[in-house]
Write an enzyme that holds these catalytic residues in place. Structure first.
Site, PDB file in Angstrom:
ATOM      1  N   TYR A  54       0.843  -1.192   0.000  1.00  0.00           N
ATOM      2  CA  TYR A  54       0.000   0.000   0.000  1.00  0.00           C
ATOM      3  C   TYR A  54       0.884   1.250   0.000  1.00  0.00           C
ATOM      4  CZ  TYR A  54      -3.819  -3.160   1.407  1.00  0.00           C
ATOM      5  OH  TYR A  54      -4.748  -4.183   1.485  1.00  0.00           O
ATOM      6  N   HIS A 117      -0.706 -12.111   1.124  1.00  0.00           N
ATOM      7  CA  HIS A 117      -1.631 -11.272   0.361  1.00  0.00           C
ATOM      8  C   HIS A 117      -2.228 -12.024  -0.832  1.00  0.00           C
ATOM      9  CE1 HIS A 117      -2.206  -6.658  -0.277  1.00  0.00           C
ATOM     10  NE2 HIS A 117      -3.330  -7.308  -0.355  1.00  0.00           N
ATOM     11  N   PRO A 197     -15.879  -3.645   2.199  1.00  0.00           N
ATOM     12  CA  PRO A 197     -17.279  -3.911   2.543  1.00  0.00           C
ATOM     13  C   PRO A 197     -18.223  -2.805   2.087  1.00  0.00           C
ATOM     14  CG  PRO A 197     -16.119  -3.105   4.468  1.00  0.00           C
ATOM     15  CD  PRO A 197     -15.078  -3.305   3.400  1.00  0.00           C
ATOM     16  N   LEU A 198     -17.664  -1.660   1.694  1.00  0.00           N
ATOM     17  CA  LEU A 198     -18.484  -0.564   1.165  1.00  0.00           C
ATOM     18  C   LEU A 198     -18.346  -0.424  -0.346  1.00  0.00           C
ATOM     19  CD1 LEU A 198     -17.940   2.085   3.998  1.00  0.00           C
ATOM     20  CD2 LEU A 198     -19.804   0.428   3.726  1.00  0.00           C
ATOM     21  N   ARG A 200     -15.864  -0.186  -2.410  1.00  0.00           N
ATOM     22  CA  ARG A 200     -14.921   0.816  -2.913  1.00  0.00           C
ATOM     23  C   ARG A 200     -15.598   2.160  -3.172  1.00  0.00           C
ATOM     24  NH1 ARG A 200     -13.157  -4.104  -5.471  1.00  0.00           N
ATOM     25  NH2 ARG A 200     -11.135  -4.702  -4.604  1.00  0.00           N
ATOM     26  N   GLY A 201     -16.519   2.502  -2.277  1.00  0.00           N
ATOM     27  CA  GLY A 201     -17.190   3.790  -2.365  1.00  0.00           C
ATOM     28  C   GLY A 201     -18.587   3.743  -2.934  1.00  0.00           C
TER      29      GLY A 201
END
Length: 320
Positions: A54, A117, A197-198, A200-201
């Protein structure tokens, strides 16, 4: 905040995913990220999730500067090798070197949870589990996890050395884990950590606009966020937004409440770049009837477009 088990510790039912601190969704800065982490801790969030890739270490560095302020359960990851082309490595020397580099950036002598990962297909998962088990025995990590895997991989790894957590994408518009993985985690006593969980917006405070920065925000080339899929998805989610508004819920709060309702071993890790959005994550308390209505409005498979493009899907295990 409600507590859920993650390894041998209870953590807040909602965790925090720090991918955006690395600039994956647009520009950010350290002061804003530190303020966001403070707000997360103040809200009762006690599990923070990051990865070495990241921002190529930037997210870990930010958390390392902040970590001494709070007692948090911390997870990071290794295994993805930046490209081009992007690849994966799961051999023990590489994992050990990545861990030492992450610990240096995080300013820690151990990490609570260490994920692979992505799995390297030509290394038996039993060998990988053996490597992670040795790191546990040496006190370098509290437990280990696997990401974007199939139930069969989990069972094989767990038989070699117990797995602490599995982290796969899961949300109202990404439901694949319900076809065996969430159940396998429950049966084995493994936490299921839901990333994105959202959506990606897509399930954010306000309806998204398609103004993603090319070359910076990876949604710019993601099938669900390209036309005509993007407009179709906005239209599909609009009735859910109306449903939430009628009940006085935020859209993120309701979307997270649905994820939490899928099992008491499920821990969603939404992410944000700013403290302002954190307040939207709580406050929805849907009944069983509400959950059923949400699933009527947004049935499994409603999303238009794949969750990854061909250039993004490498090394993601598919099992259905």
């Amino acid at each position: 905040m409600e507590q859920r088990r993650l390894g041998d510790r209870g953590v807040g039912a909602i965790g925090f995913g720090a991918m955006s601190f690395g600039g994956m969704f647009g520009p950010t800065d350290e002061a804003t990220s530190l303020a966001c982490l403070d707000a997360a801790a103040d809200a009762g969030i006690s599990h923070v999730d990051t990865a070495n890739i990241y921002g190529m270490g930037v997210s870990e560095q930010v958390i390392g500067r902040w970590g001494g302020r709070r007692d948090i359960h911390l997870a990071t990851k290794c295994g993805i090798v930046d490209g081009p082309p992007r690849s994966v490595r799961n051999d023990e020397p590489y994992i050990r070197q990545c861990l030492e580099d992450s610990l240096r950036r995080l300013k820690r002598d151990h990490v609570d949870l260490y994920y692979i990962h992505r799995r390297q297909p030509d290394i038996p998962v039993e060998d990988l589990a053996g490597t992670m088990g040795r790191l546990v025995q040496e006190g370098k990590i509290g437990g280990y996890g696997l990401s974007e895997i199939a139930p069969s991989t989990l069972r094989r790894a767990h038989a070699e050395h117990p797995v602490t957590a599995v982290q796969n994408e899961f949300s109202l518009w990404t439901r694949l884990p319900q076809l065996g993985l969430i159940q396998a985690c429950r049966d084995l006593g493994v936490a299921f950590v839901a990333f994105s969980p959202l959506g990606r917006g897509m399930f954010g405070r306000a309806a998204l606009r398609r103004d993603f920065r090319a070359g910076i925000d990876f949604r710019d080339t993601n099938p669900r966020f390209t036309e005509p899929n993007f407009s179709a998805n906005l239209a599909a989610v609009a009735p859910f937004r109306d449903f939430c508004a009628a009940r006085g819920w935020t859209v993120p709060g309701a979307a997270l409440a649905w994820v939490l309702a899928q099992g008491d071993h499920v821990i969603p890790i939404p992410g944000t770049r700013t403290a302002d959005h954190l307040r939207d994550w709580q406050g929805a308390d849907p009944s069983a009837a509400d959950i059923a209505e949400i699933e009527r409005i947004l049935p499994a498979g409603f999303a238009h477009g794949d969750r990854y493009g061909d250039h993004q899907v490498a090394f993601v295990e598919r099992y259905c």
